[in-house]
Structure formats: C-alpha cells, structure tokens
Motif scaffolding. Structure first.
Motif, PDB file in Angstrom:
ATOM      1  N   LYS A 108       0.882  -1.142  -0.178  1.00  0.00           N
ATOM      2  CA  LYS A 108       0.059   0.052  -0.028  1.00  0.00           C
ATOM      3  C   LYS A 108       0.996   1.399   0.227  1.00  0.00           C
ATOM      4  CE  LYS A 108      -3.556  -1.999   2.756  1.00  0.00           C
ATOM      5  NZ  LYS A 108      -4.306  -1.989   4.112  1.00  0.00           N
ATOM      6  N   PRO A 109       0.521   2.249  -0.769  1.00  0.00           N
ATOM      7  CA  PRO A 109      -0.550   2.368  -1.576  1.00  0.00           C
ATOM      8  C   PRO A 109      -0.174   1.663  -2.847  1.00  0.00           C
ATOM      9  CG  PRO A 109       0.617   4.468  -1.653  1.00  0.00           C
ATOM     10  CD  PRO A 109       1.127   3.539  -0.550  1.00  0.00           C
ATOM     11  N   PHE A 110      -1.402   0.867  -3.334  1.00  0.00           N
ATOM     12  CA  PHE A 110      -1.421   0.166  -4.674  1.00  0.00           C
ATOM     13  C   PHE A 110      -1.913   0.671  -5.704  1.00  0.00           C
ATOM     14  CE2 PHE A 110      -4.640  -1.452  -1.915  1.00  0.00           C
ATOM     15  CZ  PHE A 110      -5.688  -1.482  -3.106  1.00  0.00           C
ATOM     16  N   ASP A 111      -1.462   0.293  -6.753  1.00  0.00           N
ATOM     17  CA  ASP A 111      -2.223   0.796  -8.112  1.00  0.00           C
ATOM     18  C   ASP A 111      -3.264  -0.206  -8.332  1.00  0.00           C
ATOM     19  OD1 ASP A 111      -2.904   1.523 -10.727  1.00  0.00           O
ATOM     20  OD2 ASP A 111      -0.952   1.127 -11.761  1.00  0.00           O
ATOM     21  N   PRO A 112      -4.404   0.228  -8.425  1.00  0.00           N
ATOM     22  CA  PRO A 112      -5.840  -0.632  -8.511  1.00  0.00           C
ATOM     23  C   PRO A 112      -5.522  -1.506 -10.085  1.00  0.00           C
ATOM     24  CG  PRO A 112      -6.512   1.495  -7.966  1.00  0.00           C
ATOM     25  CD  PRO A 112      -4.943   1.529  -8.266  1.00  0.00           C
ATOM     26  N   ALA A 113      -4.794  -0.917 -10.932  1.00  0.00           N
ATOM     27  CA  ALA A 113      -4.540  -1.658 -12.449  1.00  0.00           C
ATOM     28  C   ALA A 113      -3.696  -2.930 -11.983  1.00  0.00           C
ATOM     29  CB  ALA A 113      -4.104  -0.651 -13.185  1.00  0.00           C
ATOM     30  N   GLU A 114      -2.602  -2.458 -11.174  1.00  0.00           N
ATOM     31  CA  GLU A 114      -1.677  -3.624 -10.754  1.00  0.00           C
ATOM     32  C   GLU A 114      -2.459  -4.703 -10.060  1.00  0.00           C
ATOM     33  OE1 GLU A 114       2.442  -4.307  -8.642  1.00  0.00           O
ATOM     34  OE2 GLU A 114       1.650  -2.434  -8.621  1.00  0.00           O
ATOM     35  N   LEU A 115      -3.309  -4.417  -9.182  1.00  0.00           N
ATOM     36  CA  LEU A 115      -3.900  -5.456  -8.365  1.00  0.00           C
ATOM     37  C   LEU A 115      -5.082  -6.146  -9.197  1.00  0.00           C
ATOM     38  CD1 LEU A 115      -5.050  -6.462  -5.493  1.00  0.00           C
ATOM     39  CD2 LEU A 115      -6.559  -4.841  -5.622  1.00  0.00           C
ATOM     40  N   ILE A 116      -5.494  -5.584 -10.252  1.00  0.00           N
ATOM     41  CA  ILE A 116      -6.417  -6.165 -10.994  1.00  0.00           C
ATOM     42  C   ILE A 116      -5.677  -6.985 -11.923  1.00  0.00           C
ATOM     43  CG2 ILE A 116      -7.833  -6.205 -12.860  1.00  0.00           C
ATOM     44  CD1 ILE A 116      -8.863  -3.483 -11.655  1.00  0.00           C
ATOM     45  N   GLN A 117      -4.509  -6.857 -12.413  1.00  0.00           N
ATOM     46  CA  GLN A 117      -3.777  -7.715 -13.368  1.00  0.00           C
ATOM     47  C   GLN A 117      -3.079  -8.757 -12.436  1.00  0.00           C
ATOM     48  OE1 GLN A 117      -3.430  -7.148 -16.739  1.00  0.00           O
ATOM     49  NE2 GLN A 117      -2.878  -9.448 -16.350  1.00  0.00           N
ATOM     50  N   VAL A 118      -2.644  -8.731 -11.037  1.00  0.00           N
ATOM     51  CA  VAL A 118      -2.447  -9.534 -10.333  1.00  0.00           C
ATOM     52  C   VAL A 118      -3.329 -10.688  -9.891  1.00  0.00           C
ATOM     53  CG1 VAL A 118      -1.472 -10.208  -8.092  1.00  0.00           C
ATOM     54  CG2 VAL A 118      -0.316  -8.460  -9.473  1.00  0.00           C
ATOM     55  N   VAL A 119      -4.452 -10.327  -9.721  1.00  0.00           N
ATOM     56  CA  VAL A 119      -5.783 -11.089  -9.456  1.00  0.00           C
ATOM     57  C   VAL A 119      -6.055 -11.871 -10.622  1.00  0.00           C
ATOM     58  CG1 VAL A 119      -8.210 -11.126  -8.753  1.00  0.00           C
ATOM     59  CG2 VAL A 119      -6.509  -9.659  -7.424  1.00  0.00           C
ATOM     60  N   ARG A 120      -6.327 -11.269 -11.872  1.00  0.00           N
ATOM     61  CA  ARG A 120      -6.581 -11.938 -13.024  1.00  0.00           C
ATOM     62  C   ARG A 120      -5.567 -13.164 -13.408  1.00  0.00           C
ATOM     63  NH1 ARG A 120      -9.341  -9.879 -17.466  1.00  0.00           N
ATOM     64  NH2 ARG A 120      -9.363  -7.802 -16.724  1.00  0.00           N
ATOM     65  N   ASP A 121      -4.379 -12.754 -13.046  1.00  0.00           N
ATOM     66  CA  ASP A 121      -3.274 -13.919 -13.572  1.00  0.00           C
ATOM     67  C   ASP A 121      -3.321 -14.865 -12.537  1.00  0.00           C
ATOM     68  OD1 ASP A 121      -2.369 -12.071 -15.613  1.00  0.00           O
ATOM     69  OD2 ASP A 121      -0.413 -11.426 -14.367  1.00  0.00           O
ATOM     70  N   LEU A 122      -3.406 -14.736 -11.209  1.00  0.00           N
ATOM     71  CA  LEU A 122      -3.485 -15.690 -10.406  1.00  0.00           C
ATOM     72  C   LEU A 122      -4.890 -16.545 -10.698  1.00  0.00           C
ATOM     73  CD1 LEU A 122      -2.217 -13.978  -7.148  1.00  0.00           C
ATOM     74  CD2 LEU A 122      -0.969 -15.822  -8.705  1.00  0.00           C
ATOM     75  N   ALA A 123      -5.998 -15.925 -10.859  1.00  0.00           N
ATOM     76  CA  ALA A 123      -7.292 -16.552 -11.248  1.00  0.00           C
ATOM     77  C   ALA A 123      -7.276 -17.733 -12.299  1.00  0.00           C
ATOM     78  CB  ALA A 123      -8.419 -15.591 -11.105  1.00  0.00           C
ATOM     79  N   VAL A 124      -6.558 -17.178 -13.232  1.00  0.00           N
ATOM     80  CA  VAL A 124      -6.392 -17.845 -14.534  1.00  0.00           C
ATOM     81  C   VAL A 124      -5.654 -19.016 -14.282  1.00  0.00           C
ATOM     82  CG1 VAL A 124      -5.306 -17.751 -16.881  1.00  0.00           C
ATOM     83  CG2 VAL A 124      -6.875 -15.874 -16.276  1.00  0.00           C
ATOM     84  N   ALA A 125      -4.283 -18.758 -13.679  1.00  0.00           N
ATOM     85  CA  ALA A 125      -3.443 -19.923 -13.348  1.00  0.00           C
ATOM     86  C   ALA A 125      -4.044 -20.918 -12.406  1.00  0.00           C
ATOM     87  CB  ALA A 125      -2.175 -19.365 -12.430  1.00  0.00           C
ATOM     88  N   GLY A 126      -4.799 -20.500 -11.318  1.00  0.00           N
ATOM     89  CA  GLY A 126      -5.788 -21.243 -10.310  1.00  0.00           C
ATOM     90  C   GLY A 126      -6.388 -22.181 -11.295  1.00  0.00           C
ATOM     91  N   GLN A 127      -7.384 -21.726 -11.989  1.00  0.00           N
ATOM     92  CA  GLN A 127      -8.567 -22.389 -12.715  1.00  0.00           C
ATOM     93  C   GLN A 127      -7.854 -23.492 -13.822  1.00  0.00           C
ATOM     94  OE1 GLN A 127     -10.707 -19.184 -14.315  1.00  0.00           O
ATOM     95  NE2 GLN A 127     -11.517 -18.621 -12.434  1.00  0.00           N
ATOM     96  N   ALA A 128      -6.718 -23.069 -14.286  1.00  0.00           N
ATOM     97  CA  ALA A 128      -5.928 -24.167 -15.010  1.00  0.00           C
ATOM     98  C   ALA A 128      -5.388 -25.022 -14.320  1.00  0.00           C
ATOM     99  CB  ALA A 128      -4.721 -23.305 -15.903  1.00  0.00           C
ATOM    100  N   GLN A 129      -4.920 -24.948 -13.311  1.00  0.00           N
ATOM    101  CA  GLN A 129      -4.377 -25.915 -12.247  1.00  0.00           C
ATOM    102  C   GLN A 129      -5.627 -26.846 -11.605  1.00  0.00           C
ATOM    103  OE1 GLN A 129      -1.994 -23.247  -9.854  1.00  0.00           O
ATOM    104  NE2 GLN A 129      -1.111 -24.932  -9.226  1.00  0.00           N
ATOM    105  N   GLY A 130      -6.618 -26.179 -11.295  1.00  0.00           N
ATOM    106  CA  GLY A 130      -7.534 -26.714 -10.551  1.00  0.00           C
ATOM    107  C   GLY A 130      -7.105 -27.152  -8.938  1.00  0.00           C
TER     108      GLY A 130
END
Length: 136
Positions: A108-130
C-alpha cells in the motif's frame, strides 16, 4: 455483463479499502465476497471457495500472516491463491510471505490496475491448475 473471471474474497479491516478493492474487481468481471478480518475469512472461505484471496496483513483478531498460514495448512484451502496487501514493504516481510507460500505481495498504496492484473493472472493460473498447489 460478460463471463465471470473468477471468485475473489477480499479481506481487510478497513471498510474503505475493502470496498475500493471489491468495486474495482467487480467492475472487471470478478465475483467478489468480502471479510472484515482473518477470522471472518477463515469462517467464510469454504462457503465462498474463491479462486483468489486478497489479504491485508495488519488486522485485529487474526492477522494476515496467521490467516495465510492457516489457509496453506488446511487441505481444503491450500490451493487458493493468496495476495498479501500491506503497508509493510520490508524485505523481511516479503521473505516471510514467500515462506508461508503466498502467491503475490502488493504494498500500500497500490495501483488498482496492478492489483487487477495480479488477481486476473492468479485466477487464470488457479483455474488452469484446479485444486492442488503449484507456484505461479
């Protein structure tokens, strides 16, 4: 609205920050649930079953370190991607997060766009892995 990108559990004891993160992620297409502290997160995580948890470190009752550790040691939650979000930016803190097995660390303070990108990347990776852990 289009397809849901994934589920995120936003955990922060500061209501303004919690809502800021939740609104930004929701606008990007994530299904968002919130928790007010680490204990609330632990109580809700199995009902929500998020792909990603954004987790503040400095919270009452159960801090982010203890919450992340508990999530990692429980078989039912060990695969969930965890992003620590904190004002604590010292190298020791980052090492501690890696030692627990968190997937990302934002200060903090974080850039909301960076947070969104990190969460998006992790969500995609997590769904691919199961379910089942792997590092990103």
């Amino acid at each position: 609205m289009g397809e849901v990108l994934g589920k995120v559990l936003v955990v922060d004891d500061d209501e303004v920050i919690r809502q800021l993160i939740a609104v930004n992620l929701n606008l990007e297409g994530f299904e968002v649930a919130t928790a007010t502290d680490g204990q609330d997160c632990i109580n809700r995580v199995l009902d929500v079953m998020p792909d990603v948890i954004t987790l503040d470190v400095m919270m009452p009752y159960l801090d982010g370190w203890a919450t992340a550790q508990k999530l990692r040691t429980e078989e039912a939650t060990s695969h969930i991607k965890v992003v620590l979000i904190t004002a604590r930016a010292q190298d020791d803190d980052k090492r501690r997060g890696r030692g627990i097995g968190v997937d990302a660390y934002l200060t903090k303070p974080f850039d909301p766009a960076e947070l969104i990108q990190v969460v998006r990347d992790l969500a995609v990776a997590g769904q691919a892995q199961g379910p089942g852990r792997g590092l990103v």
